[in-house]
Design an enzyme around this catalytic site. Structure first.
Site, PDB file in Angstrom:
ATOM      1  N   LEU A 142     -15.983   3.103   9.687  1.00 37.69           N
ATOM      2  CA  LEU A 142     -15.812   4.351  10.424  1.00 37.69           C
ATOM      3  C   LEU A 142     -14.392   4.459  10.952  1.00 37.69           C
ATOM      4  O   LEU A 142     -14.040   3.881  11.992  1.00 37.69           O
ATOM      5  CB  LEU A 142     -16.816   4.420  11.587  1.00 37.69           C
ATOM      6  CG  LEU A 142     -18.292   4.179  11.242  1.00 37.69           C
ATOM      7  CD1 LEU A 142     -19.155   4.265  12.491  1.00 37.69           C
ATOM      8  CD2 LEU A 142     -18.766   5.169  10.185  1.00 37.69           C
ATOM      9  N   VAL A 190     -12.906   3.514  14.465  1.00 34.05           N
ATOM     10  CA  VAL A 190     -13.996   4.001  15.305  1.00 34.05           C
ATOM     11  C   VAL A 190     -15.090   2.938  15.410  1.00 34.05           C
ATOM     12  O   VAL A 190     -15.590   2.642  16.500  1.00 34.05           O
ATOM     13  CB  VAL A 190     -14.570   5.319  14.753  1.00 34.05           C
ATOM     14  CG1 VAL A 190     -15.801   5.758  15.539  1.00 34.05           C
ATOM     15  CG2 VAL A 190     -13.506   6.419  14.782  1.00 34.05           C
ATOM     16  N   GLY A 191     -15.456   2.354  14.299  1.00 31.76           N
ATOM     17  CA  GLY A 191     -16.529   1.366  14.294  1.00 31.76           C
ATOM     18  C   GLY A 191     -16.236   0.162  15.167  1.00 31.76           C
ATOM     19  O   GLY A 191     -17.140  -0.390  15.804  1.00 31.76           O
ATOM     20  N   GLU A 192     -14.964  -0.244  15.213  1.00 35.25           N
ATOM     21  CA  GLU A 192     -14.596  -1.426  15.987  1.00 35.25           C
ATOM     22  C   GLU A 192     -14.386  -1.133  17.461  1.00 35.25           C
ATOM     23  O   GLU A 192     -14.528  -2.033  18.306  1.00 35.25           O
ATOM     24  CB  GLU A 192     -13.314  -2.047  15.406  1.00 35.25           C
ATOM     25  CG  GLU A 192     -13.484  -2.622  14.017  1.00 35.25           C
ATOM     26  CD  GLU A 192     -12.161  -3.006  13.372  1.00 35.25           C
ATOM     27  OE1 GLU A 192     -11.212  -3.342  14.124  1.00 35.25           O
ATOM     28  OE2 GLU A 192     -12.055  -2.966  12.134  1.00 35.25           O
ATOM     29  N   ASN A 193     -14.040   0.113  17.801  1.00 34.42           N
ATOM     30  CA  ASN A 193     -13.588   0.406  19.157  1.00 34.42           C
ATOM     31  C   ASN A 193     -14.451   1.381  19.950  1.00 34.42           C
ATOM     32  O   ASN A 193     -14.327   1.442  21.174  1.00 34.42           O
ATOM     33  CB  ASN A 193     -12.151   0.944  19.105  1.00 34.42           C
ATOM     34  CG  ASN A 193     -11.175  -0.076  18.556  1.00 34.42           C
ATOM     35  OD1 ASN A 193     -10.986  -1.131  19.136  1.00 34.42           O
ATOM     36  ND2 ASN A 193     -10.568   0.230  17.408  1.00 34.42           N
ATOM     37  N   ASN A 197       0.872  -1.171   0.000  1.00 37.88           N
ATOM     38  CA  ASN A 197       0.000   0.000   0.000  1.00 37.88           C
ATOM     39  C   ASN A 197       0.909   1.220   0.000  1.00 37.88           C
ATOM     40  O   ASN A 197       1.429   1.613   1.049  1.00 37.88           O
ATOM     41  CB  ASN A 197      -0.916  -0.014   1.227  1.00 37.88           C
ATOM     42  CG  ASN A 197      -1.886   1.153   1.256  1.00 37.88           C
ATOM     43  OD1 ASN A 197      -1.798   2.082   0.450  1.00 37.88           O
ATOM     44  ND2 ASN A 197      -2.800   1.142   2.200  1.00 37.88           N
ATOM     45  N   ARG A 203     -12.834  15.558   6.978  1.00 40.81           N
ATOM     46  CA  ARG A 203     -13.613  15.856   5.781  1.00 40.81           C
ATOM     47  C   ARG A 203     -15.056  16.187   6.150  1.00 40.81           C
ATOM     48  O   ARG A 203     -15.630  15.587   7.055  1.00 40.81           O
ATOM     49  CB  ARG A 203     -13.600  14.677   4.813  1.00 40.81           C
ATOM     50  CG  ARG A 203     -12.222  14.308   4.277  1.00 40.81           C
ATOM     51  CD  ARG A 203     -12.329  13.128   3.320  1.00 40.81           C
ATOM     52  NE  ARG A 203     -11.024  12.603   2.972  1.00 40.81           N
ATOM     53  CZ  ARG A 203     -10.710  11.308   3.002  1.00 40.81           C
ATOM     54  NH1 ARG A 203     -11.617  10.413   3.366  1.00 40.81           N
ATOM     55  NH2 ARG A 203      -9.505  10.906   2.668  1.00 40.81           N
ATOM     56  N   GLU A 256      -8.271  -5.417   5.210  1.00 34.20           N
ATOM     57  CA  GLU A 256      -8.096  -5.054   3.806  1.00 34.20           C
ATOM     58  C   GLU A 256      -6.891  -5.753   3.192  1.00 34.20           C
ATOM     59  O   GLU A 256      -6.909  -6.108   2.012  1.00 34.20           O
ATOM     60  CB  GLU A 256      -7.976  -3.539   3.689  1.00 34.20           C
ATOM     61  CG  GLU A 256      -9.260  -2.805   4.081  1.00 34.20           C
ATOM     62  CD  GLU A 256      -9.129  -1.299   4.076  1.00 34.20           C
ATOM     63  OE1 GLU A 256      -9.334  -0.705   3.003  1.00 34.20           O
ATOM     64  OE2 GLU A 256      -8.835  -0.733   5.137  1.00 34.20           O
ATOM     65  N   ARG A 267      -2.557  -2.163  -3.530  1.00 31.11           N
ATOM     66  CA  ARG A 267      -3.762  -1.373  -3.352  1.00 31.11           C
ATOM     67  C   ARG A 267      -3.686  -0.183  -4.300  1.00 31.11           C
ATOM     68  O   ARG A 267      -2.724   0.584  -4.305  1.00 31.11           O
ATOM     69  CB  ARG A 267      -3.865  -0.863  -1.917  1.00 31.11           C
ATOM     70  CG  ARG A 267      -5.119  -0.021  -1.692  1.00 31.11           C
ATOM     71  CD  ARG A 267      -5.000   0.855  -0.480  1.00 31.11           C
ATOM     72  NE  ARG A 267      -6.226   1.647  -0.291  1.00 31.11           N
ATOM     73  CZ  ARG A 267      -6.268   2.808   0.334  1.00 31.11           C
ATOM     74  NH1 ARG A 267      -5.168   3.341   0.825  1.00 31.11           N
ATOM     75  NH2 ARG A 267      -7.408   3.455   0.466  1.00 31.11           N
ATOM     76  N   HIS A 313     -12.957   2.608  -0.150  1.00 32.59           N
ATOM     77  CA  HIS A 313     -12.921   1.589   0.910  1.00 32.59           C
ATOM     78  C   HIS A 313     -13.520   0.263   0.427  1.00 32.59           C
ATOM     79  O   HIS A 313     -14.015  -0.541   1.222  1.00 32.59           O
ATOM     80  CB  HIS A 313     -13.690   2.050   2.162  1.00 32.59           C
ATOM     81  CG  HIS A 313     -13.111   3.234   2.855  1.00 32.59           C
ATOM     82  ND1 HIS A 313     -13.906   4.170   3.508  1.00 32.59           N
ATOM     83  CD2 HIS A 313     -11.837   3.651   3.009  1.00 32.59           C
ATOM     84  CE1 HIS A 313     -13.141   5.112   4.030  1.00 32.59           C
ATOM     85  NE2 HIS A 313     -11.884   4.821   3.741  1.00 32.59           N
TER      86      HIS A 313
END
Length: 403
Positions: free
Chosen positions: A212, A334-337, A10, A244, A387, A94, A183
């Site tokens: 997130l 954010v979504g996981e934690n 990447n 953003r 990913e 990637r 994503h």
């Protein structure tokens, strides 16, 4: 000896992230990061993941991506995993933007390189760096298959009604203006992993995926195919993100130019780097924002509320797009934690069958897990994204059969 290893690269403008995986069992053999390429204080952190090896760091000038990959090759060789190994099957890259040209992983040749370069105007920050990494890797191993895996590819299944903007068709086509989405490797992996968590085939499951992180995006996935996503021509559209703005009246730009006297570059910087959470409250770290909220900081609370409001709008919109939702999956940093984000995002949506169990939501872990109450009509899940594994799997599926 059958070659089963895939190196995933990447490449950013001044960095290279990498992982080496063995596709016999999807295990990781090594991973690392080269950062501040081109500076005097370049740094390489390499972590072997077999036999309990300790991380190693190098701090030295690394002039360019060629020097960076040479340094990576040296570190891998120290662990017996060098780029000259006959067990290395391919290198997977990637690539952020594949436009409409690339709908699946693609073996890289000169024509593919030329098309990725042609897409630079719609991905000026990402595609040039991706190209640099590809060219460098091809020079190091010209005999090895190199595969491009595109962030946009998973979203190419969107119907035209979701992908097109309502502007003059000739103008849109002339300048390749449409919703591409990003994503994609994460949305593909998480939607499939969510179906597996439910014990069902992905073709039977409708999932809303909420990726997130500092960058954030949502997708509506119907039977394994993306039918809508929140990011658009660029990663600026959609959810409120770390820096953003996400969705906004386009006329704000004209207003800032005419009334605020701002240049195009200044507005670009404002919307991409000085907006979102950091623009609203001065922080883009959700942990810090929650700490400030707990201390009674009203500005942080407003930023959080705006973030959640936008998130709920997309959950509701994609529920309508799909008609039937089997699961909502939270992923990325954010979504996981951030349990408070997950709780707030579905609060008040009980009429849609959405709820979280407080105790399950508070549990932290690295494995996919359900956080909805037993018997819930719609499953709510936390599914850590991967990913790199997705890129490696797509790469090996393309080239492995020819080895």
């Amino acid at each position: 000896m059958t070659a089963t290893r895939v190196l995933v690269l990447n490449s950013g403008s001044s960095s290279v992230k990498y992982q080496l995986l063995d596709m016999r069992d999807s295990s990781r053999l090594a991973m690392g990061l080269v950062e501040r390429i081109g500076e005097e204080t370049s740094r390489l952190k390499h972590t072997p993941l077999t036999d309990g090896g300790a991380s190693r760091e190098r701090t030295e000038p690394i002039a360019d991506h060629e020097a960076a990959l040479q340094a990576v090759a040296e570190e891998l060789a120290k662990d017996g995993l060098g780029l000259d190994s006959p067990e290395l099957a391919a290198i997977g890259h990637r690539v952020v933007h594949g436009g409409q040209s690339f709908t699946r992983p693609t073996v890289i040749d000169n024509a593919v390189l030329a098309e990725i370069e042609r897409l630079i105007p719609v991905a000026p920050l990402h595609n040039p760096a991706n190209l640099t990494g590809i060219r460098t890797a091809r020079a190091l191993r010209p005999d090895l298959p190199q595969v491009a895996v595109f962030d946009t590819a998973f979203h190419t299944t969107m119907p035209e009604s979701a992908a097109r903007y309502a502007i003059d068709v000739e103008t849109a086509d002339a300048h390749r203006i449409r919703r591409y989405g990003f994503h994609g490797t994460s949305h593909a992996y998480v939607s499939r992993a969510t179906a597996e968590l439910l014990g069902r085939d992905p073709s039977e499951v409708n999932v809303i995926v909420l990726h997130l992180g500092n960058g954030a995006s949502a997708s509506a996935v119907e039977g394994g195919r993306c039918v809508d996503t929140s990011m658009g021509l660029t990663p600026l559209e959609g959810l409120v993100m770390g820096t953003r703005s996400g969705d906004m009246d386009p006329a704000v730009i004209f207003h800032l130019m005419r009334v605020g006297g701002m240049s195009t570059d200044e507005i670009d910087t404002l919307l991409n780097k000085k907006s979102g959470l950091i623009g609203l409250c001065g922080d883009n770290d959700m942990r810090e924002i929650r700490r400030r909220i707990d201390e009674g900081d009203e500005r942080a609370k407003l930023a959080f509320d705006i973030y959640i409001h936008r998130l709920k709008k997309y959950i509701g919109a994609y529920y309508a797009v799909l008609g039937r939702v089997d699961a909502v999956a939270f992923t990325a940093g954010v979504g996981e934690n951030a349990a408070p984000v997950r709780e707030a995002a579905v609060a008040g949506l009980e009429g849609l069958g959405l709820a979280v169990d407080g105790d399950l939501n508070a549990v932290r872990g690295d494995a996919p897990r359900l956080i909805s109450p037993a018997g819930a009509r719609v499953a709510v899940a936390v599914v850590p994204t991967d990913e790199e594994l997705e890129i490696a799997a797509q790469t090996y599926a393309l080239v492995g059969k020819n080895i």
